[in-house]
Design an enzyme around this catalytic site. Structure first.
Site, PDB file in Angstrom:
ATOM      1  N   LYS A 192      16.105  28.737  50.105  1.00 47.72           N
ATOM      2  CA  LYS A 192      15.651  29.227  51.410  1.00 47.72           C
ATOM      3  C   LYS A 192      15.068  28.080  52.216  1.00 47.72           C
ATOM      4  O   LYS A 192      14.049  27.511  51.844  1.00 47.72           O
ATOM      5  CB  LYS A 192      14.573  30.304  51.258  1.00 47.72           C
ATOM      6  CG  LYS A 192      14.283  30.971  52.609  1.00 47.72           C
ATOM      7  CD  LYS A 192      12.991  31.741  52.634  1.00 47.72           C
ATOM      8  CE  LYS A 192      11.807  30.902  53.000  1.00 47.72           C
ATOM      9  NZ  LYS A 192      11.833  30.329  54.352  1.00 47.72           N
ATOM     10  N   GLY A 244       5.922  22.945  49.656  1.00 44.54           N
ATOM     11  CA  GLY A 244       5.241  23.525  50.809  1.00 44.54           C
ATOM     12  C   GLY A 244       3.743  23.388  50.654  1.00 44.54           C
ATOM     13  O   GLY A 244       3.258  22.489  49.959  1.00 44.54           O
ATOM     14  N   SER A 245       3.031  24.301  51.272  1.00 43.68           N
ATOM     15  CA  SER A 245       1.574  24.169  51.292  1.00 43.68           C
ATOM     16  C   SER A 245       0.954  24.586  49.955  1.00 43.68           C
ATOM     17  O   SER A 245       1.531  25.380  49.217  1.00 43.68           O
ATOM     18  CB  SER A 245       1.011  25.031  52.418  1.00 43.68           C
ATOM     19  OG  SER A 245       1.397  26.361  52.201  1.00 43.68           O
ATOM     20  N   THR A 246      -0.225  24.080  49.704  1.00 42.47           N
ATOM     21  CA  THR A 246      -0.926  24.410  48.464  1.00 42.47           C
ATOM     22  C   THR A 246      -1.272  25.899  48.431  1.00 42.47           C
ATOM     23  O   THR A 246      -1.206  26.534  47.376  1.00 42.47           O
ATOM     24  CB  THR A 246      -2.175  23.519  48.314  1.00 42.47           C
ATOM     25  OG1 THR A 246      -1.716  22.159  48.196  1.00 42.47           O
ATOM     26  CG2 THR A 246      -2.978  23.855  47.082  1.00 42.47           C
ATOM     27  N   ASP A 247      -1.571  26.471  49.606  1.00 46.25           N
ATOM     28  CA  ASP A 247      -1.917  27.905  49.632  1.00 46.25           C
ATOM     29  C   ASP A 247      -0.747  28.758  49.148  1.00 46.25           C
ATOM     30  O   ASP A 247      -0.920  29.662  48.326  1.00 46.25           O
ATOM     31  CB  ASP A 247      -2.305  28.330  51.055  1.00 46.25           C
ATOM     32  CG  ASP A 247      -3.638  27.747  51.453  1.00 46.25           C
ATOM     33  OD1 ASP A 247      -4.358  27.271  50.554  1.00 46.25           O
ATOM     34  OD2 ASP A 247      -3.950  27.749  52.666  1.00 46.25           O
ATOM     35  N   GLY A 249       1.740  27.684  47.397  1.00 48.51           N
ATOM     36  CA  GLY A 249       1.964  27.295  46.004  1.00 48.51           C
ATOM     37  C   GLY A 249       1.142  28.153  45.055  1.00 48.51           C
ATOM     38  O   GLY A 249       1.617  28.611  44.015  1.00 48.51           O
ATOM     39  N   GLU A 266       5.659  21.327  44.580  1.00 44.94           N
ATOM     40  CA  GLU A 266       5.397  20.066  45.288  1.00 44.94           C
ATOM     41  C   GLU A 266       4.574  20.446  46.502  1.00 44.94           C
ATOM     42  O   GLU A 266       5.100  21.022  47.455  1.00 44.94           O
ATOM     43  CB  GLU A 266       6.719  19.414  45.728  1.00 44.94           C
ATOM     44  CG  GLU A 266       7.690  19.147  44.605  1.00 44.94           C
ATOM     45  CD  GLU A 266       7.336  17.912  43.797  1.00 44.94           C
ATOM     46  OE1 GLU A 266       6.344  17.239  44.126  1.00 44.94           O
ATOM     47  OE2 GLU A 266       8.052  17.625  42.833  1.00 44.94           O
ATOM     48  N   CYS A 300       4.075  15.062  53.520  1.00 52.82           N
ATOM     49  CA  CYS A 300       3.137  15.478  52.478  1.00 52.82           C
ATOM     50  C   CYS A 300       2.361  14.293  51.914  1.00 52.82           C
ATOM     51  O   CYS A 300       1.206  14.406  51.557  1.00 52.82           O
ATOM     52  CB  CYS A 300       3.900  16.191  51.374  1.00 52.82           C
ATOM     53  SG  CYS A 300       5.304  15.229  50.824  1.00 52.82           S
ATOM     54  N   GLU A 397      -5.747  18.676  54.806  1.00 50.45           N
ATOM     55  CA  GLU A 397      -4.476  18.089  55.246  1.00 50.45           C
ATOM     56  C   GLU A 397      -4.214  18.515  56.689  1.00 50.45           C
ATOM     57  O   GLU A 397      -4.049  19.705  56.976  1.00 50.45           O
ATOM     58  CB  GLU A 397      -3.366  18.615  54.324  1.00 50.45           C
ATOM     59  CG  GLU A 397      -2.025  17.985  54.607  1.00 50.45           C
ATOM     60  CD  GLU A 397      -0.926  18.534  53.697  1.00 50.45           C
ATOM     61  OE1 GLU A 397      -0.953  19.733  53.375  1.00 50.45           O
ATOM     62  OE2 GLU A 397      -0.044  17.754  53.311  1.00 50.45           O
TER      63      GLU A 397
HETATM   64  P1  NAD Z   1       4.498  26.556  53.870  1.00 45.04           P
HETATM   65  O1  NAD Z   1       3.916  26.649  52.529  1.00 45.04           O
HETATM   66  O2  NAD Z   1       3.894  27.385  54.941  1.00 45.04           O
HETATM   67  O3  NAD Z   1       6.032  26.972  53.828  1.00 45.04           O
HETATM   68  C1  NAD Z   1       6.924  26.372  52.948  1.00 45.04           C
HETATM   69  C2  NAD Z   1       8.035  27.349  52.653  1.00 45.04           C
HETATM   70  O4  NAD Z   1       7.517  28.472  51.981  1.00 45.04           O
HETATM   71  C3  NAD Z   1       8.741  27.879  53.884  1.00 45.04           C
HETATM   72  O5  NAD Z   1      10.107  27.973  53.618  1.00 45.04           O
HETATM   73  C4  NAD Z   1       8.132  29.262  54.045  1.00 45.04           C
HETATM   74  O6  NAD Z   1       8.972  30.176  54.695  1.00 45.04           O
HETATM   75  C5  NAD Z   1       7.928  29.668  52.615  1.00 45.04           C
HETATM   76  N1  NAD Z   1       6.894  30.678  52.391  1.00 45.04           N
HETATM   77  C6  NAD Z   1       5.793  30.953  53.150  1.00 45.04           C
HETATM   78  N2  NAD Z   1       5.090  31.959  52.589  1.00 45.04           N
HETATM   79  C7  NAD Z   1       5.738  32.314  51.456  1.00 45.04           C
HETATM   80  C8  NAD Z   1       5.493  33.263  50.428  1.00 45.04           C
HETATM   81  N3  NAD Z   1       4.433  34.050  50.462  1.00 45.04           N
HETATM   82  N4  NAD Z   1       6.368  33.342  49.416  1.00 45.04           N
HETATM   83  C9  NAD Z   1       7.436  32.539  49.352  1.00 45.04           C
HETATM   84  N5  NAD Z   1       7.723  31.635  50.293  1.00 45.04           N
HETATM   85  C10 NAD Z   1       6.881  31.507  51.332  1.00 45.04           C
HETATM   86  O7  NAD Z   1       4.506  25.033  54.199  1.00 45.04           O
HETATM   87  P2  NAD Z   1       5.043  24.339  55.518  1.00 45.04           P
HETATM   88  O8  NAD Z   1       4.019  24.531  56.566  1.00 45.04           O
HETATM   89  O9  NAD Z   1       6.433  24.749  55.814  1.00 45.04           O
HETATM   90  O10 NAD Z   1       5.132  22.812  55.041  1.00 45.04           O
HETATM   91  C11 NAD Z   1       4.065  21.975  55.056  1.00 45.04           C
HETATM   92  C12 NAD Z   1       3.475  21.793  53.678  1.00 45.04           C
HETATM   93  O11 NAD Z   1       4.452  21.316  52.752  1.00 45.04           O
HETATM   94  C13 NAD Z   1       2.401  20.759  53.672  1.00 45.04           C
HETATM   95  O12 NAD Z   1       1.282  21.188  52.949  1.00 45.04           O
HETATM   96  C14 NAD Z   1       3.049  19.568  52.958  1.00 45.04           C
HETATM   97  O13 NAD Z   1       2.151  18.698  52.380  1.00 45.04           O
HETATM   98  C15 NAD Z   1       3.941  20.234  52.002  1.00 45.04           C
HETATM   99  N6  NAD Z   1       5.014  19.330  51.549  1.00 45.04           N
HETATM  100  C16 NAD Z   1       4.957  18.822  50.288  1.00 45.04           C
HETATM  101  C17 NAD Z   1       5.927  17.956  49.835  1.00 45.04           C
HETATM  102  C18 NAD Z   1       5.878  17.395  48.428  1.00 45.04           C
HETATM  103  O14 NAD Z   1       6.880  16.900  47.959  1.00 45.04           O
HETATM  104  N7  NAD Z   1       4.774  17.470  47.729  1.00 45.04           N
HETATM  105  C19 NAD Z   1       6.962  17.599  50.662  1.00 45.04           C
HETATM  106  C20 NAD Z   1       6.997  18.107  51.949  1.00 45.04           C
HETATM  107  C21 NAD Z   1       6.003  18.999  52.377  1.00 45.04           C
END
Ligand code: NAD
Length: 807
Positions: A192, A244-247, A249, A266, A300, A397
């Site tokens: 996704k 994605g975000s730690t929250d 995660g 990640e 990130c 962040e």
């Molecule tokens: P996000 O967590 O809001 O969203 C990431 C993905 O998760 C999106 O596809 C979103 O639709 C999906 N998502 C949201 N809520 C969900 C849920 N409840 N269940 C399943 N999927 C859900 O993050 P973002 O704002 O898109 O990205 C920014 C974050 O990603 C930052 O914290 C950044 O540090 C992190 N990031 C980390 C890395 C790494 O390799 N460590 C790389 C790139 C980005």
């Protein structure tokens, strides 16, 4: 203005990349981005679409399908149906497809780059020169791993169907990081993309179709978090990979707990960028530009915390401000701009809110004198100085072009500041002193450390976090482990699925009888034989002053052990935490020697231990003797590994060394199973110790005496106090406390499904790494199941240190 006039004035003239082919591509699809399922694009049943906006203009770019349960179900079913065939194709067959994808990406690189820029707002220079070439590189690199899988990962099979969820900041690159290793290892995927950036994923789907990838091997479902949640919770996936975000995660750790799905996270970061007074300051200024203004700081691993040696701070800030003044923010399609657009208004608002908070908390704000374009979502490069280490902007962040600066006086202070974060994704160190750089590289808790460089990536180098930046690696050989499992485990899981048997058949507990054979000599009272707990190298009474009776075969009372509680575990974790740095720093040779010594002292008590085991489990003496023999051998195996599982040098395509170093995970809580109570116990603590960790162990709940009898062995084998701590008692209650403990870096749990679920769920506090057996029993006597790389891998984290050289 003519070129001659521009040349005269040296005025900047825009040089936008043509968008026509990309616009035409979108028009030809009626600007609708549809899910790609089983090799075809389909219209979602609900017919719901939402707008995706071009951040550079603020105008709608495309309409994205919001996939619901029917599409996610169909995608998972397609992936499942395709998986066996994809695996059966063999490594070479898969390598050919991955190679074809790499070639196809290169051939379509301009279209991919422009679409990515229109969709995400990142400068065309970055999509063209960095994102897309790295995407192709990932597929090439993993074509190689597919080819080599049989020889390089013997005994490993695919996990199955992988659900993958990615963010918007590197839409194509994150897709490549997820899909390439999964496919190489014989898995099929449902991915996704992020809701803000789904366009290039659809183009990638077309490329899959064009190369004739078997239908169902790659499936793409578009939509927001709701679609992600459907995918994450789907019972048809075997693995969830999330960036994605730690929250989010944390949410995903919770919703997948106990499901048996493999999970890699990640997550976010707040990475330090450390400048020493002997650094090439001009070089470091350019480093900062790459660290925090690359991709508008929406990275990130952005070097978002600048730590400067106090003596050069003002000079460095002055140089930095001068450079910031010359940066250009504007149309992402313009080949001459440095900083593009922020992905969406919601992200822009977040940046503005946090900057306002920074000012309110007393930090000094500096921005260049020029202003950003009004159309589109732009934010100027921003520098905060006089920032307190605990300030919100120093801890949270921001994910935007905002740099917060602090100063330090000594290297020790730099390390302390660098590690003063809940994250641990990356660090960038600037100094001409290689000694100092490597010293810091070893001490900073981060998955990637760049020396005199920053934000460099390659498919051959693993990437991932320490602490709340998540677990698992992407890239390099270490990234492959996320997508494989031992063949024996796959078989055991399949058996479990059909039988849903519990790992250890609960033995009918015979009524406790007094031990007649070993009773006290006539007339004398029995000497109390309660085994205490073992904490910090000493035997200690349990806090609750409670004991539990331990019965052996036939229900004979064999002794009592302390009933450990939360407080006992707290003390044990504290002791382990105290002991670990010294143990981790000790030489691998010394750790090996001590494990050999434990083996030697155990062998001196072989007869006694065998009798104990036989009394406990009812096993025949010969069987019990074999268990002791195997335990000694297991100790030897792990002693042997202590100085051999050290890491690798990665062949990344820069003029540099990239060292993948194995560092101890830290302090590990271990819950041992009941079966093979001595062998399993040794099989677990030994790799943890061999790799430099300290451990808090809950031994077999039923037969803990097999472990408590080892106290004297440890005492006489030079195991430093606190490196191994043993708390006996009720397994699941203690496991929960361990999983919740924020001072542990990992928990290993060997037991049933419910206990595993509990451990995974309780681990979300500090997002510690968990290794739970989910009710799959091991044959501890089998060296493949009871020792080897799987155990060592769980005991280390990989840190990639990039060291460029030459000019
Ligand atoms: P996000 O967590 O809001 O969203 C990431 C993905 O998760 C999106 O596809 C979103 O639709 C999906 N998502 C949201 N809520 C969900 C849920 N409840 N269940 C399943 N999927 C859900 O993050 P973002 O704002 O898109 O990205 C920014 C974050 O990603 C930052 O914290 C950044 O540090 C992190 N990031 C980390 C890395 C790494 O390799 N460590 C790389 C790139 C980005």
């Amino acid at each position: 203005m003519t070129i001659a006039e521009i040349f005269e004035t040296m005025e900047y003239g825009p040089a936008p990349e043509a968008a026509d082919p990309a616009e035409a591509w979108l028009d030809a699809r009626n600007r609708e981005i549809l899910p790609f399922v089983n090799g075809a694009f389909l219209r979602p049943e609900g017919g719901e679409f939402f707008d995706s906006v071009n951040p550079g203009t603020g105008k709608p770019l495309a309409r994205i399908a919001q996939c619901g349960a029917p599409e996610v179900d169909a995608a998972v079913a397609a992936a499942r149906a395709a998986q066996a065939g994809w695996w059966a194709l063999g490594g070479h067959g898969r390598a050919r497809y991955l190679y074809a994808l790499a070639r196809q990406i290169q051939k379509n690189s301009r279209l991919l780059a422009v679409l990515e820029t229109l969709d995400n707002g990142k400068p065309i220079r970055e999509t063209r020169d960095l994102d897309v070439p790295l995407v192709a590189r990932h597929f090439y690199h993993h074509a190689g791993w597919a080819q080599l899988m049989a020889s390089e990962l013997p005994g490993q099979v695919p996990v199955g169907v992988a659900g993958q969820i990615i963010p918007w900041n590197f839409p194509l690159l994150m897709l490549a990081w997820k899909i390439a290793p999964a496919l190489a290892m014989g898995n099929t995927v449902v991915l996704k993309p992020a809701e803000f950036t789904s366009v290039t994923a659809a183009l990638f789907g077309e490329l899959c179709r064009d190369v004739g990838l078997p239908p169902g091997v790659v499936n793409l479902v578009m939509g927001d978090g709701r679609t992600g949640a459907l995918l994450a919770q789907h019972s048809g996936i075997d693995k969830l990979a999330f960036t994605g975000s730690t929250d989010v995660g944390r949410i995903l750790r919770e919703v997948t707990a106990g499901s048996g799905k493999k999970l890699s996270l990640e997550l976010g970061g707040k990475s330090p960028f450390v400048v020493f007074d002997d650094a090439d300051l001009d070089g470091a200024v350019e480093g900062v530009v790459d660290a925090i203004w690359f991709n508008q700081g929406q990275v990130c691993c952005a070097g978002s915390r600048l730590l400067v040696h106090e003596g050069v701070a003002e000079t460095f800030y002055a140089k930095l401000r001068a450079r910031m003044e010359t940066l250009r923010v504007g149309d992402p399609r313009d080949k001459a701009i440095d900083i593009g657009a922020i992905v969406a208004p919601v992200q822009l608002e977040r940046i503005e809110r946090l900057v306002k908070q920074g000012v309110e908390e007393g930090a000094k704000l500096w921005q260049p004198s020029w202003s950003c374009p009004r159309e589109g979502y732009f934010y100027p490069p921003t520098l905060f100085t006089d920032v307190a280490p605990a300030a919100t902007i120093a801890q949270v962040e921001i994910f935007g072009p905002v740099l917060v600066a602090m100063t330090f006086r000594t290297p020790e202070e730099a390390i302390e500041l660098a590690n003063n974060t809940r994250f641990g994704l990356a660090a960038s160190l600037w100094t001409e002193n290689i000694n100092l750089a490597l010293e810091l590289a070893a001490k900073i808790k981060a998955g990637t450390v760049w020396i005199n460089c920053t934000n460099v990536f390659d498919a051959a180098s693993g990437f991932g976090g320490y602490r709340e930046s998540g677990f698992g690696r992407e890239g390099g050989k270490e990234g492959l482990w996320e997508y494989v499992q031992p063949a024996w485990l796959a078989e055991a899981k399949a058996r479990q699925k059909t039988a849903l048997a519990s790992p250890i058949a609960p033995e009918t507990s015979a009524s406790p009888e007094e031990d007649e054979d070993d009773g006290p000599a006539a007339g004398l009272p029995a000497i109390d034989r309660t085994a205490k707990l073992y904490v910090g190298g000493k035997q200690s009474r349990p806090d609750g002053e409670a004991v539990r009776k331990i019965y052996g075969a036939g229900g004979r009372l064999l002794g009592e052990v302390g009933e450990g509680n939360r407080k006992d575990l707290r003390n044990a974790v504290e002791a382990a935490r105290k002991a670990q740095p010294g143990w981790g720093k000790s030489t691998a040779h010394l750790r090996a020697q001590i494990l050999y010594y434990v083996a030697e002292n155990l062998s001196a008590r072989q007869g006694e231990m065998a009798k104990r085991l036989s009394d406990l489990t009812g096993a025949a003496q010969a069987v019990a003797r074999t268990e002791v023999d195997l335990a000694i051998e297991r100790l030897f195996t792990n002693a042997a590994w202590a100085d051999k599982y050290a890491g690798t040098v990665q062949a990344t395509p820069l003029k540099n060394f990239t060292f993948a170093v194995h560092e101890p995970l830290g302090t590990i809580g271990i819950v041992a199973p009941d079966e093979s109570p001595l062998l399993a116990f040794c099989s677990l603590f030994a790799p943890a110790l061999a790799m430099g960790n300290a451990a808090v162990i809950v031994p077999s709940e039923r037969w803990p005496l097999a472990a408590t009898d080892l106290y004297q062995v440890f005492d006489t084998s030079d195991v430093p106090a606190g490196v191994i701590n043993i708390v006996t008692g009720g397994r699941d209650a203690l496991a929960k406390v361990l999983a919740q403990h924020d001072d542990l870096d990992g928990v290993w749990y060997f037991g049933g499904r419910e206990g595993s679920a509990q451990v995974e769920k309780a681990s979300i506090g500090n997002l510690k790494r968990t290794w739970a057996s989910n009710g799959v029993a091991r044959d501890w006597a089998d060296p493949e199941q009871g020792s080897g790389e799987e155990f060592l891998r769980q005991a280390v984290q990989v840190k990639n240190i990039w060291v460029p050289f030459g000019e």
